[in-house]
Design an enzyme around this catalytic site. Sequence first.
Site, short mmCIF file in Angstrom:
data_model
loop_
_atom_site.label_atom_id
_atom_site.label_comp_id
_atom_site.label_asym_id
_atom_site.label_seq_id
_atom_site.Cartn_x
_atom_site.Cartn_y
_atom_site.Cartn_z
N ALA A 1 0.73 -1.39 0.03
CA ALA A 1 -0.09 0.03 0.13
C ALA A 1 0.88 1.24 0.04
O ALA A 1 0.43 2.46 0.20
CB ALA A 1 -1.00 0.04 1.10
N ALA A 2 2.06 1.22 -0.21
CA ALA A 2 2.96 2.29 -0.19
C ALA A 2 2.53 3.33 -1.43
O ALA A 2 2.31 4.32 -1.47
CB ALA A 2 4.45 1.95 -0.35
N GLY A 3 2.35 2.46 -2.67
CA GLY A 3 1.87 3.15 -3.66
C GLY A 3 0.38 3.80 -3.59
O GLY A 3 0.28 5.05 -4.09
N ASP A 4 -0.48 3.29 -2.85
CA ASP A 4 -1.72 3.86 -2.45
C ASP A 4 -1.52 5.03 -1.76
O ASP A 4 -2.39 6.06 -1.93
CB ASP A 4 -2.72 3.04 -1.97
CG ASP A 4 -2.91 1.73 -3.00
OD1 ASP A 4 -3.11 1.88 -4.14
OD2 ASP A 4 -3.12 0.58 -2.31
P1 ADP Z 1 3.99 0.48 -5.13
O1 ADP Z 1 3.53 0.52 -3.74
O2 ADP Z 1 2.90 1.03 -6.07
O3 ADP Z 1 4.79 -0.57 -5.88
P2 ADP Z 1 6.38 2.11 -4.70
O4 ADP Z 1 6.90 0.71 -4.01
O5 ADP Z 1 7.33 2.93 -5.54
O6 ADP Z 1 5.00 1.75 -5.22
O7 ADP Z 1 6.19 2.98 -3.38
C1 ADP Z 1 5.60 4.16 -3.68
C2 ADP Z 1 6.58 5.51 -3.09
O8 ADP Z 1 6.23 4.91 -1.69
C3 ADP Z 1 7.90 5.36 -3.42
O9 ADP Z 1 7.87 6.27 -4.67
C4 ADP Z 1 8.52 6.13 -2.46
O10 ADP Z 1 8.19 7.54 -2.26
C5 ADP Z 1 7.74 5.56 -1.08
N1 ADP Z 1 8.35 4.44 -0.65
C6 ADP Z 1 8.31 3.15 -1.23
N2 ADP Z 1 9.13 2.50 -0.50
C7 ADP Z 1 9.91 2.97 0.15
C8 ADP Z 1 11.23 2.87 1.18
N3 ADP Z 1 11.71 1.49 1.48
N4 ADP Z 1 11.56 3.95 1.90
C9 ADP Z 1 11.09 5.18 1.78
N5 ADP Z 1 10.12 5.39 1.00
C10 ADP Z 1 9.53 4.24 0.07
#
Ligand code: ADP
Length: 304
Positions: free
Chosen positions: A249-252
């Site tokens: 859910a980081a992307g969300d």
């Molecule tokens: P998704 O969840 O759609 O695969 P990402 O993994 O690229 O998308 O994560 C979305 C955003 O969240 C990233 O562009 C970044 O800004 C932040 N993010 C993701 N993983 C990390 C991490 N390990 N440390 C810090 N920020 C992160």
Amino acid sequence: MSIIVFGSINIDLVAITPRLPIAGETLLGETFFKTPGGKGANQAVALAKLGIPTHIIGRIGDDSFGEELIKNLQISGVKTENITISENVSSGVAIITVDNAGENHIIVIPGANGQVNQDDLEKLSHLLPQATAILLQLEIPIETVVKAAQSARDANITVILDPAPAQTQLPDQLYPLIDIITPNEIEASQLVGFFVNGEETAAKAATILLQRGVKCAVIKLGAKGVYCATADQNFFIPAFPVQAVDTVAAGDAFNAGLAAALFHKLPLREAVIWGAAAGALATTKRGAQSSLPDKITLEKFLIM
Ligand code: ADP
């Protein structure tokens, strides 16, 4: 004013087992839990937690999961009057098996999400006059996504598309309807047909997406950060340094942070920073919706 999320609502049913079963095998698992999910619902909850008035338009089945999913959205502060119960179909379900090594099997049944249609677009047309933006993803029928984007464009509101789950092709007519497209590395790679794995390749991918007609390409590069390009600016925002424990859910969270900042009329660069902060915070806790940051947490993190 409000933001509209037009998309999927799912329940995730998760079984933890010592190992994945082979075909025909019955295995004793260790634990079971269920959590609300679906990219639409996750993004709606993320926005509501950030204090943005948020409507979701979508469908659930006529089953007990559907009732739970609506309650969960309401508890999170999402306005649910425009969710429709589809007859004779299940709610969207993801059946997930995870073993001790972290390997998984996932079966996604779109259920009611697969029936989002013209009636739901009618509901959208009633909400558009009071909205500043719409958040779309690809877990409902693509023709409905295109029509929703068209209606939003006609109403002059910002269209943000998360092209997830990854697809190799989107309809040509969709790109010019998108203000901001937000693929991660895998989704960007699939859309452009080469490997996107950092700032340099993200810049090339962004150029292609702009040529196809989007106004802004924001490429999420996980722990590396985010690359953003429009016709007149491009920049890279490094990821916030955090102790990531689970990137679900980081992307969300990112999309909600971005949209929340734009709702407050902040400039694009600031909005991408809000997205990156929300995404980073979501990685510091386990789970999907339970890991999404609230307004106070995000504000404190941004001034640190
Ligand atoms: P998704 O969840 O759609 O695969 P990402 O993994 O690229 O998308 O994560 C979305 C955003 O969240 C990233 O562009 C970044 O800004 C932040 N993010 C993701 N993983 C990390 C991490 N390990 N440390 C810090 N920020 C992160």
